[in-house]
Design a protein around this motif. Structure first.
Motif, PDB file in Angstrom:
ATOM      1  N   GLY A 107      64.153 -70.750 -16.850  1.00  0.00           N
ATOM      2  CA  GLY A 107      65.350 -70.371 -16.095  1.00  0.00           C
ATOM      3  C   GLY A 107      65.242 -68.964 -15.535  1.00  0.00           C
ATOM      4  N   SER A 108      64.703 -68.046 -16.336  1.00  0.00           N
ATOM      5  CA  SER A 108      64.557 -66.668 -15.865  1.00  0.00           C
ATOM      6  C   SER A 108      63.469 -66.581 -14.795  1.00  0.00           C
ATOM      7  CB  SER A 108      64.240 -65.725 -17.034  1.00  0.00           C
ATOM      8  OG  SER A 108      62.981 -66.011 -17.577  1.00  0.00           O
ATOM      9  N   ARG A 109      62.417 -67.416 -14.918  1.00  0.00           N
ATOM     10  CA  ARG A 109      61.374 -67.440 -13.893  1.00  0.00           C
ATOM     11  C   ARG A 109      61.964 -67.861 -12.547  1.00  0.00           C
ATOM     12  NH1 ARG A 109      58.225 -70.892 -16.016  1.00  0.00           N
ATOM     13  NH2 ARG A 109      57.062 -69.369 -17.215  1.00  0.00           N
ATOM     14  N   GLN A 110      62.881 -68.814 -12.592  1.00  0.00           N
ATOM     15  CA  GLN A 110      63.532 -69.263 -11.359  1.00  0.00           C
ATOM     16  C   GLN A 110      64.385 -68.142 -10.756  1.00  0.00           C
ATOM     17  OE1 GLN A 110      66.266 -72.603 -11.750  1.00  0.00           O
ATOM     18  NE2 GLN A 110      65.539 -73.436  -9.828  1.00  0.00           N
ATOM     19  N   LEU A 111      65.113 -67.410 -11.615  1.00  0.00           N
ATOM     20  CA  LEU A 111      65.914 -66.274 -11.122  1.00  0.00           C
ATOM     21  C   LEU A 111      65.029 -65.263 -10.411  1.00  0.00           C
ATOM     22  CD1 LEU A 111      68.464 -65.265 -13.948  1.00  0.00           C
ATOM     23  CD2 LEU A 111      69.001 -66.143 -11.680  1.00  0.00           C
ATOM     24  N   VAL A 112      63.878 -64.953 -11.027  1.00  0.00           N
ATOM     25  CA  VAL A 112      62.961 -63.965 -10.446  1.00  0.00           C
ATOM     26  C   VAL A 112      62.358 -64.501  -9.152  1.00  0.00           C
ATOM     27  CG1 VAL A 112      60.822 -62.676 -10.820  1.00  0.00           C
ATOM     28  CG2 VAL A 112      62.445 -62.940 -12.699  1.00  0.00           C
ATOM     29  N   ASN A 113      61.885 -65.740  -9.178  1.00  0.00           N
ATOM     30  CA  ASN A 113      61.256 -66.336  -7.989  1.00  0.00           C
ATOM     31  C   ASN A 113      62.188 -66.361  -6.784  1.00  0.00           C
ATOM     32  OD1 ASN A 113      58.610 -66.934  -8.712  1.00  0.00           O
ATOM     33  ND2 ASN A 113      59.181 -68.828  -9.743  1.00  0.00           N
ATOM     34  N   HIS A 114      63.467 -66.583  -7.031  1.00  0.00           N
ATOM     35  CA  HIS A 114      64.442 -66.701  -5.945  1.00  0.00           C
ATOM     36  C   HIS A 114      65.008 -65.356  -5.511  1.00  0.00           C
ATOM     37  CE1 HIS A 114      65.322 -71.246  -6.783  1.00  0.00           C
ATOM     38  NE2 HIS A 114      64.055 -70.981  -6.588  1.00  0.00           N
ATOM     39  N   GLY A 115      64.468 -64.273  -6.038  1.00  0.00           N
ATOM     40  CA  GLY A 115      64.846 -62.943  -5.576  1.00  0.00           C
ATOM     41  C   GLY A 115      66.174 -62.430  -6.074  1.00  0.00           C
ATOM     42  N   HIS A 116      66.628 -62.891  -7.250  1.00  0.00           N
ATOM     43  CA  HIS A 116      67.915 -62.435  -7.786  1.00  0.00           C
ATOM     44  C   HIS A 116      67.788 -61.175  -8.641  1.00  0.00           C
ATOM     45  CE1 HIS A 116      69.919 -66.028  -6.365  1.00  0.00           C
ATOM     46  NE2 HIS A 116      69.058 -66.806  -7.022  1.00  0.00           N
ATOM     47  N   ILE A 117      66.560 -60.802  -9.022  1.00  0.00           N
ATOM     48  CA  ILE A 117      66.343 -59.707  -9.977  1.00  0.00           C
ATOM     49  C   ILE A 117      65.684 -58.511  -9.292  1.00  0.00           C
ATOM     50  CG2 ILE A 117      65.198 -59.058 -12.141  1.00  0.00           C
ATOM     51  CD1 ILE A 117      67.482 -61.085 -12.487  1.00  0.00           C
ATOM     52  N   THR A 118      66.155 -57.315  -9.649  1.00  0.00           N
ATOM     53  CA  THR A 118      65.558 -56.087  -9.128  1.00  0.00           C
ATOM     54  C   THR A 118      64.926 -55.284 -10.264  1.00  0.00           C
ATOM     55  OG1 THR A 118      67.598 -54.790  -9.389  1.00  0.00           O
ATOM     56  CG2 THR A 118      67.288 -55.940  -7.289  1.00  0.00           C
TER      57      THR A 118
END
Length: 204
Positions: A107-118
């Motif tokens: 789930g966190s990999r998806q957040l990162v891949n989709h550009g939600h994390i800085t």
């Protein structure tokens, strides 16, 4: 060998609890398959292979990636097994998961891949990015607050209850900071990293 995308509970039944892979607990306590309940003596190779597979599936890395991490850990000073765990724990996708912003590492990999994390104010979409002490992990700001809503929803049901000592997280700002390198006692996965090093010592 590509990343596993099959049934997660099947892997959990075979290898035991994998907190990064799934929050679900299997109804059956024995491994899947026709011979799941049959007790059979495992060879030393099978035991080492199982420990290696725990790392692979829990952190969601391919065989090629894990080999690279083992080689990197060998070159670093200190215990190879402990350095290997630190390298995997300090990945951005795992750090986001440990802060509670996602229920699982996939789930966190998806957040990162989709550009939600800085990271330090810049969007980073590479899950394998190695977090360093001093890095500030945040949520991307946008007009529709889509990223913020996603993370706020995930924070209601975090994957793990306790925040490791090397991290801090502000739920109001949705911002976390890496204060150091993870200690061995805070690694949530029950694994014998020495057996993993032994497994690869014959292959590399």
């Amino acid at each position: 060998m590509s990343r596993y995308r099959g049934p997660r509970l099947r892997v959990v039944r075979r290898l035991g609890e994998l907190p990064g892979l799934s929050r679900k607990t299997p109804r059956r306590a024995y491994p899947p398959g026709q011979h799941g309940q049959a007790r059979k003596k495992r060879s030393e190779y099978a035991i080492r292979l199982e420990e290696k597979q725990k790392l692979r599936f829990n952190y969601g890395v391919s065989e090629r990636q894990l080999i690279r991490y083992v080689r990197k850990a060998r070159r670093a000073a200190g215990s190879t097994g402990q350095v290997l765990l630190q390298l995997l724990e300090m990945r951005l996708d795992n750090t986001v998961f440990r802060m509670g912003m996602a229920p699982t590492i996939p789930g966190s990999r998806q957040l990162v891949n989709h550009g939600h994390i800085t990271v330090n104010g810049r969007v980073v979409n590479i899950p394998s990015y190695q977090c360093k002490p001093g890095d500030v992990i945040g949520v991307r700001q946008s007009e529709d607050n889509r990223s913020r809503k996603l993370v706020e929803t995930n924070l209601q049901f975090p994957g793990l209850a306790h925040l490791p000592s090397h991290l801090e997280f502000d739920k109001n700002k949705l911002e976390g900071k890496v204060n150091g390198v993870v200690d061995r006692e805070w690694v949530a996965l029950q694994v014998n990293e020495l057996l993993v090093v032994e497994y690869y010592s014959r292959k590399l």
